[in-house]
Design a protein around this motif. Structure first.
Motif, PDB file in Angstrom:
ATOM      1  N   TRP A  99       0.644   3.726  -4.657  1.00 31.15           N
ATOM      2  CA  TRP A  99      -0.172   4.846  -5.128  1.00 31.15           C
ATOM      3  C   TRP A  99       0.627   5.859  -5.944  1.00 31.15           C
ATOM      4  O   TRP A  99       0.211   6.258  -7.028  1.00 31.15           O
ATOM      5  CB  TRP A  99      -0.841   5.552  -3.950  1.00 31.15           C
ATOM      6  CG  TRP A  99      -1.789   4.662  -3.211  1.00 31.15           C
ATOM      7  CD1 TRP A  99      -1.590   4.083  -1.992  1.00 31.15           C
ATOM      8  CD2 TRP A  99      -3.067   4.221  -3.661  1.00 31.15           C
ATOM      9  NE1 TRP A  99      -2.682   3.316  -1.660  1.00 31.15           N
ATOM     10  CE2 TRP A  99      -3.604   3.390  -2.662  1.00 31.15           C
ATOM     11  CE3 TRP A  99      -3.818   4.458  -4.811  1.00 31.15           C
ATOM     12  CZ2 TRP A  99      -4.851   2.800  -2.762  1.00 31.15           C
ATOM     13  CZ3 TRP A  99      -5.061   3.870  -4.919  1.00 31.15           C
ATOM     14  CH2 TRP A  99      -5.569   3.047  -3.907  1.00 31.15           C
ATOM     15  N   ASP A 100       1.750   6.302  -5.411  1.00 31.39           N
ATOM     16  CA  ASP A 100       2.518   7.351  -6.087  1.00 31.39           C
ATOM     17  C   ASP A 100       3.046   6.889  -7.439  1.00 31.39           C
ATOM     18  O   ASP A 100       2.954   7.618  -8.434  1.00 31.39           O
ATOM     19  CB  ASP A 100       3.684   7.831  -5.197  1.00 31.39           C
ATOM     20  CG  ASP A 100       3.193   8.620  -3.990  1.00 31.39           C
ATOM     21  OD1 ASP A 100       2.113   9.246  -4.084  1.00 31.39           O
ATOM     22  OD2 ASP A 100       3.889   8.604  -2.952  1.00 31.39           O
ATOM     23  N   ALA A 104       1.781   8.339 -11.007  1.00 31.41           N
ATOM     24  CA  ALA A 104       2.751   8.956 -11.916  1.00 31.41           C
ATOM     25  C   ALA A 104       2.659   8.321 -13.303  1.00 31.41           C
ATOM     26  O   ALA A 104       2.727   9.026 -14.314  1.00 31.41           O
ATOM     27  CB  ALA A 104       4.162   8.814 -11.356  1.00 31.41           C
ATOM     28  N   HIS A 109      -2.994  12.741  -9.974  1.00 35.35           N
ATOM     29  CA  HIS A 109      -2.637  12.862  -8.565  1.00 35.35           C
ATOM     30  C   HIS A 109      -3.011  11.565  -7.850  1.00 35.35           C
ATOM     31  O   HIS A 109      -3.971  10.903  -8.221  1.00 35.35           O
ATOM     32  CB  HIS A 109      -3.387  14.050  -7.941  1.00 35.35           C
ATOM     33  CG  HIS A 109      -2.851  14.441  -6.610  1.00 35.35           C
ATOM     34  ND1 HIS A 109      -3.253  13.830  -5.440  1.00 35.35           N
ATOM     35  CD2 HIS A 109      -1.931  15.382  -6.266  1.00 35.35           C
ATOM     36  CE1 HIS A 109      -2.617  14.385  -4.424  1.00 35.35           C
ATOM     37  NE2 HIS A 109      -1.806  15.341  -4.901  1.00 35.35           N
ATOM     38  N   ARG A 110      -2.253  11.205  -6.813  1.00 30.21           N
ATOM     39  CA  ARG A 110      -2.534   9.949  -6.105  1.00 30.21           C
ATOM     40  C   ARG A 110      -3.938   9.926  -5.493  1.00 30.21           C
ATOM     41  O   ARG A 110      -4.544   8.875  -5.378  1.00 30.21           O
ATOM     42  CB  ARG A 110      -1.452   9.647  -5.068  1.00 30.21           C
ATOM     43  CG  ARG A 110      -1.466  10.525  -3.862  1.00 30.21           C
ATOM     44  CD  ARG A 110      -0.374  10.113  -2.869  1.00 30.21           C
ATOM     45  NE  ARG A 110      -0.351  11.009  -1.744  1.00 30.21           N
ATOM     46  CZ  ARG A 110       0.306  12.155  -1.700  1.00 30.21           C
ATOM     47  NH1 ARG A 110       1.003  12.545  -2.736  1.00 30.21           N
ATOM     48  NH2 ARG A 110       0.258  12.912  -0.628  1.00 30.21           N
TER      49      ARG A 110
END
Length: 147
Positions: A99-100, A104, A109-110
């Motif tokens: 997710w992160d 990115a 945002h995740r």
């Protein structure tokens, strides 16, 4: 049929095989012949097919039609301006569901990415927890991309 393009010899070659494996060798030769015809090549060896990438096989019209049909609901959703689901799916899959990292890559945002992936599942009626669904979606994205 003299004078036509059909006169050109096209060959599909199996891996070396003995009499016990003749049936498997025949199937390999048929597969290699099919690839040779699709690619406009005179000769394709079955062993060459396994040594390369599967990605060139995605150029097949039937695969492209399947991919277009599979992704059409996402492209239609994105055309309304309510989110970039195709790019989000591509980023999420390319980052193996991290997710992160995928968020990115997208500059979101995740939690935004999580929402988008839930929308992908809802729209397609498929779970991204299913490895087969992820594989089919990734291949569909590759088959329809202009990269």
């Amino acid at each position: 049929m003299p004078g036509g393009d059909d006169d050109e010899l096209v060959v599909g070659l199996s891996a070396p095989a003995g009499p016990i494996a003749a049936s498997a060798a025949y199937k390999q030769a048929e597969q290699a012949l099919s690839v040779a015809r699709r690619r406009g090549r005179v000769l394709v060896e079955h062993e060459q097919m396994a040594a390369g990438s599967v990605l060139p096989l995605l150029a097949d019209d039937a695969v492209r039609a399947f991919a277009d049909g599979m992704l059409r609901p996402l492209y239609e959703h994105d055309a309304t301006g309510r989110g970039d689901l195709v790019a989000s799916l591509r980023a999420w899959l390319s980052r193996h569901g991290q997710w992160d990292a995928a968020a990115a890559d997208l500059g979101v945002h995740r939690h935004t990415l999580r929402y988008r992936m839930r929308r992908v599942e809802e729209i397609l009626g498929r779970s991204l927890d299913d490895a087969d669904a992820r594989m089919e979606l990734w291949l569909a994205l590759k088959a329809t991309s202009s990269e």
